[in-house]
Design a protein around this motif. Structure first.
Motif, mmCIF file in Angstrom:
data_model
loop_
_atom_site.group_PDB
_atom_site.id
_atom_site.type_symbol
_atom_site.label_atom_id
_atom_site.label_comp_id
_atom_site.label_asym_id
_atom_site.label_seq_id
_atom_site.Cartn_x
_atom_site.Cartn_y
_atom_site.Cartn_z
ATOM 1 N N MET A 43 0.849 -1.197 0.000
ATOM 2 C CA MET A 43 0.000 0.000 0.000
ATOM 3 C C MET A 43 0.887 1.250 0.000
ATOM 4 S SD MET A 43 -2.926 1.044 2.776
ATOM 5 C CE MET A 43 -3.761 2.608 2.658
ATOM 6 N N THR A 44 0.577 2.172 -0.874
ATOM 7 C CA THR A 44 1.379 3.387 -0.996
ATOM 8 C C THR A 44 1.063 4.347 0.148
ATOM 9 O OG1 THR A 44 1.323 3.180 -3.394
ATOM 10 C CG2 THR A 44 1.965 5.317 -2.481
ATOM 11 N N LYS A 45 2.118 4.813 0.783
ATOM 12 C CA LYS A 45 1.934 5.753 1.895
ATOM 13 C C LYS A 45 1.639 7.142 1.331
ATOM 14 C CE LYS A 45 4.683 3.591 5.515
ATOM 15 N NZ LYS A 45 5.058 2.383 4.797
ATOM 16 N N ILE A 46 0.828 7.900 2.116
ATOM 17 C CA ILE A 46 0.525 9.275 1.743
ATOM 18 C C ILE A 46 1.567 10.180 2.398
ATOM 19 C CG2 ILE A 46 -1.170 11.143 1.902
ATOM 20 C CD1 ILE A 46 -3.337 8.978 2.101
ATOM 21 N N PRO A 47 2.298 10.966 1.634
ATOM 22 C CA PRO A 47 3.316 11.847 2.232
ATOM 23 C C PRO A 47 2.720 12.742 3.310
ATOM 24 C CG PRO A 47 3.523 11.808 -0.160
ATOM 25 C CD PRO A 47 2.240 11.101 0.163
ATOM 26 N N ASN A 48 3.503 13.006 4.331
ATOM 27 C CA ASN A 48 3.060 13.885 5.424
ATOM 28 C C ASN A 48 3.369 15.329 5.013
ATOM 29 O OD1 ASN A 48 2.639 15.359 7.772
ATOM 30 N ND2 ASN A 48 3.432 13.746 9.109
ATOM 31 N N GLU A 49 2.403 15.946 4.340
ATOM 32 C CA GLU A 49 2.623 17.295 3.813
ATOM 33 C C GLU A 49 2.780 18.323 4.937
ATOM 34 O OE1 GLU A 49 -0.452 18.194 1.041
ATOM 35 O OE2 GLU A 49 0.158 16.649 -0.402
ATOM 36 N N ALA A 50 2.088 18.094 6.053
ATOM 37 C CA ALA A 50 2.198 19.034 7.180
ATOM 38 C C ALA A 50 3.620 19.042 7.728
ATOM 39 C CB ALA A 50 1.210 18.647 8.278
ATOM 40 N N LEU A 51 4.179 17.845 7.894
ATOM 41 C CA LEU A 51 5.553 17.750 8.395
ATOM 42 C C LEU A 51 6.538 18.305 7.370
ATOM 43 C CD1 LEU A 51 7.290 16.795 10.779
ATOM 44 C CD2 LEU A 51 7.476 14.567 9.644
ATOM 45 N N GLN A 52 6.252 18.091 6.089
ATOM 46 C CA GLN A 52 7.115 18.621 5.042
ATOM 47 C C GLN A 52 7.152 20.151 5.074
ATOM 48 O OE1 GLN A 52 5.836 16.974 1.294
ATOM 49 N NE2 GLN A 52 6.448 14.874 1.822
ATOM 50 N N ARG A 53 5.977 20.774 5.345
ATOM 51 C CA ARG A 53 5.941 22.242 5.423
ATOM 52 C C ARG A 53 6.812 22.737 6.574
ATOM 53 N NH1 ARG A 53 0.476 21.555 3.944
ATOM 54 N NH2 ARG A 53 -0.163 21.486 6.137
ATOM 55 N N LEU A 54 6.705 22.078 7.701
ATOM 56 C CA LEU A 54 7.528 22.472 8.845
ATOM 57 C C LEU A 54 9.004 22.257 8.544
ATOM 58 C CD1 LEU A 54 5.398 21.007 11.779
ATOM 59 C CD2 LEU A 54 5.741 23.427 11.252
ATOM 60 N N TYR A 55 9.299 21.159 7.875
ATOM 61 C CA TYR A 55 10.686 20.842 7.534
ATOM 62 C C TYR A 55 11.283 21.938 6.641
ATOM 63 C CZ TYR A 55 14.536 18.436 5.144
ATOM 64 O OH TYR A 55 15.750 18.100 4.601
ATOM 65 N N ARG A 56 10.512 22.384 5.670
ATOM 66 C CA ARG A 56 11.006 23.452 4.801
ATOM 67 C C ARG A 56 11.221 24.734 5.611
ATOM 68 N NH1 ARG A 56 7.284 21.021 1.167
ATOM 69 N NH2 ARG A 56 5.645 22.509 1.737
ATOM 70 N N GLU A 57 10.333 24.979 6.585
ATOM 71 C CA GLU A 57 10.445 26.188 7.396
ATOM 72 C C GLU A 57 11.705 26.163 8.268
ATOM 73 O OE1 GLU A 57 7.704 28.789 10.546
ATOM 74 O OE2 GLU A 57 6.884 26.985 9.591
ATOM 75 N N THR A 58 12.124 24.979 8.705
ATOM 76 C CA THR A 58 13.326 24.879 9.546
ATOM 77 C C THR A 58 14.597 25.161 8.764
ATOM 78 O OG1 THR A 58 13.662 22.496 9.131
ATOM 79 C CG2 THR A 58 12.239 23.120 11.010
ATOM 80 N N ASN A 59 14.565 24.929 7.443
ATOM 81 C CA ASN A 59 15.758 25.084 6.595
ATOM 82 C C ASN A 59 16.856 24.103 6.996
ATOM 83 O OD1 ASN A 59 16.916 26.323 4.337
ATOM 84 N ND2 ASN A 59 18.123 27.726 5.600
ATOM 85 N N TRP A 60 16.453 22.966 7.565
ATOM 86 C CA TRP A 60 17.399 21.916 7.940
ATOM 87 C C TRP A 60 17.713 21.011 6.753
ATOM 88 C CZ3 TRP A 60 14.409 20.302 12.954
ATOM 89 C CH2 TRP A 60 15.014 20.891 14.077
ATOM 90 N N THR A 61 18.846 20.343 6.846
ATOM 91 C CA THR A 61 19.083 19.161 6.018
ATOM 92 C C THR A 61 18.472 17.970 6.761
ATOM 93 O OG1 THR A 61 21.171 18.613 7.105
ATOM 94 C CG2 THR A 61 21.274 20.133 5.217
ATOM 95 N N LEU A 62 18.379 16.843 6.085
ATOM 96 C CA LEU A 62 17.859 15.636 6.739
ATOM 97 C C LEU A 62 18.734 15.248 7.937
ATOM 98 C CD1 LEU A 62 16.924 13.438 3.622
ATOM 99 C CD2 LEU A 62 15.347 14.675 5.124
ATOM 100 N N SER A 63 20.040 15.385 7.780
ATOM 101 C CA SER A 63 20.963 15.049 8.867
ATOM 102 C C SER A 63 20.775 15.963 10.066
ATOM 103 C CB SER A 63 22.415 15.133 8.384
ATOM 104 O OG SER A 63 22.680 14.171 7.402
ATOM 105 N N GLN A 64 20.590 17.252 9.805
ATOM 106 C CA GLN A 64 20.391 18.198 10.901
ATOM 107 C C GLN A 64 19.087 17.913 11.641
ATOM 108 O OE1 GLN A 64 20.743 21.708 8.440
ATOM 109 N NE2 GLN A 64 22.739 22.248 9.335
ATOM 110 N N PHE A 65 18.061 17.551 10.907
ATOM 111 C CA PHE A 65 16.781 17.191 11.512
ATOM 112 C C PHE A 65 16.977 15.987 12.438
ATOM 113 C CE2 PHE A 65 11.977 16.930 10.237
ATOM 114 C CZ PHE A 65 11.630 16.725 11.564
#
Length: 446
Positions: free
Chosen positions: A1-23
């Motif tokens: 089953m295909t997962k639905i991306p967590n768009e809310a978390l993605q928005r916050l992630y973009r706002e942090t300006n982090w890399t994946l490693s920094q997160f």
């Protein structure tokens, strides 16, 4: 089953300006601070963003707290696209009801793990003095018999006894005692009929007890719980029109923050404590300025740190009597702050000398502080390469350690094992290691 991306978390992630490693590192830091280490990595974060729900509520709380710290504002579960927690914190609209609920949960051993899951929140909203003085009307008289100053004096005396036990033996066993006293005795007194002056005095005594209980929660490393007790202390102090306990609690919250390396938050709280104390005497001024100096040094503000520590030293000199300490703030405490400021500013040798002075001036009743600060002194001696001197100091910390039940003391002894292990072939180190193994629980022998 295909997962639905967590768009809310993605928005916050973009706002942090982090890399994946920094997160991932930020989440791991929050988890380690709470005593539940995680091993999140960039792949883990990628899966979260792609719709995989973090494995449990504790991890989700860590993710939300890490983002809140980065964005410097509260972030909710819903905003991050997570389900609401099954055990949210009790509401604090009614000061006394919130205190009863908090204390009742803390009394129950089966609830300790749940309470410990609460995280230290940098984005926590701290009620200002004008906010808390308006909450007095939430404390209404109940139907129990009328109380007088005898009951107030009993609460004050019991709080002092519990504080003495905490200083000598640590908060692990004293905190459930304080929580039980809060729920079974103090809360009913707050609902009893009383003259206005008695009611205010009882509110003030309850505030002091809530502050002490929060301090003991800090000692055990349950920082979210400590914050909740501290906020109750602020609310009760406001209802009592008690500026002293309000300021003392804000300063305690600053101490908690600086010890967790949240320098900016520590500075904010220390400044708020100083601003809320308009008529501070010289000892109280030193009590507040010393903490401001430590927080400023941690943020790298050298000029403010040095100015505030000079002000603290000058105020201590002007205090009426060095034998009458404000709470536990005495020349030993001042030298501790001098040591911390020097260390944060890069003067390790100077910090060692001030810590030695603090140890020599410390009253004998402060056993827990003696263990923690002697272990810290040893760590700094080792940092300068003084291996044998460090071992000698650690031995003095071990003298008292078996009598102290304290999470912070445990942390220092656990750190000792990690620091001396690379030198285990040295005879002096080996002697320390073997002795420490006989007095420390196996969980600390890393």
């Amino acid at each position: 089953m295909t997962k639905i991306p967590n768009e809310a978390l993605q928005r916050l992630y973009r706002e942090t300006n982090w890399t994946l490693s920094q997160f991932a590192r930020a989440v791991n830091l929050v988890a380690s601070e709470n005593g539940t280490p995680l091993k999140s990595n960039p792949s883990t974060v990628h899966h979260w963003l792609g719709g995989t729900l973090p494995q449990n509520e504790a991890v989700r709380r860590c993710v939300i707290e890490a983002i809140s710290r980065r964005l410097q504002r509260p972030v909710t579960h819903a905003e991050a696209g997570f389900p609401l927690p099954s055990d949210p914190s009790p509401a604090s609209t009614d000061t006394v009801e919130g205190m009863i609920e908090l204390g009742r949960q803390d009394m129950d051993p089966s609830r300790r793990a749940v309470l410990g899951a609460g995280l230290f929140s940098v984005a926590l909203t701290i009620p200002g003095w004008q906010d808390v003085i308006g909450r007095a009307e939430a404390v209404q008289a109940g139907r129990m018999s009328r109380i007088g100053m005898n009951e107030v004096e009993m609460v004050i005396a019991m709080t002092e006894r519990i504080s003495d036990l905490d200083d000598q033996f640590g908060g692990r066993h004293a905190r459930p005692m304080a929580a039980s006293f809060m729920v079974n005795t103090v809360a009913p007194y707050l609902r009893a009929d009383a003259a206005d002056d008695v009611r205010k005095a009882m509110l003030s005594a309850a505030s002091d007890l809530a502050y002490l209980t929060g301090y003991m929660a800090v000692d055990e490393g349950v920082h979210g719980l400590a914050q909740r007790y501290y906020v109750k202390a602020l609310e009760l102090a406001g209802a009592a029109d008690d500026h002293l306990t309000y300021c003392t609690t804000l300063r305690g919250m600053s101490v908690q923050a600086v010890d967790l390396r949240h320098g900016a938050k520590a500075m904010e709280l220390a400044d708020a404590a100083a601003a809320a104390s308009p008529k501070a005497g010289p000892r109280m001024f030193a009590f507040l300025a010393g903490q401001q100096a430590h927080a400023a040094a941690q943020t790298g503000d050298r000029a403010t740190a040095l100015r505030k520590i000079r002000e603290a030293e000058s105020s201590m000199e002007r205090a009426e009597s060095r034998s009458r300490a404000f709470g536990s703030y005495d020349p030993s405490s001042l030298n501790y702050h001098v040591s911390q400021v020097r260390y944060e500013l890069g003067d390790v040798a100077g910090s060692i000398e001030a810590m030695r002075q603090s140890d020599q001036l410390r009253y004998g009743v402060y056993r827990r502080a003696r263990v923690r600060h002697r272990a810290t002194l040893a760590e700094r001696q080792l940092e300068l390469g003084h291996l044998e001197a460090a071992c000698a100091t650690w031995h003095t910390a071990l003298d008292d350690f078996p009598m102290v039940q304290s999470g912070r003391a445990d942390d220092r002894i656990k750190a000792m094992f990690g620091l001396i292990r690379p030198h285990i072939k040295n005879a002096t180190v080996r002697d320390l290691y073997e002795r420490a193994r006989t007095v420390a629980p196996p969980s600390l022998v890393a």
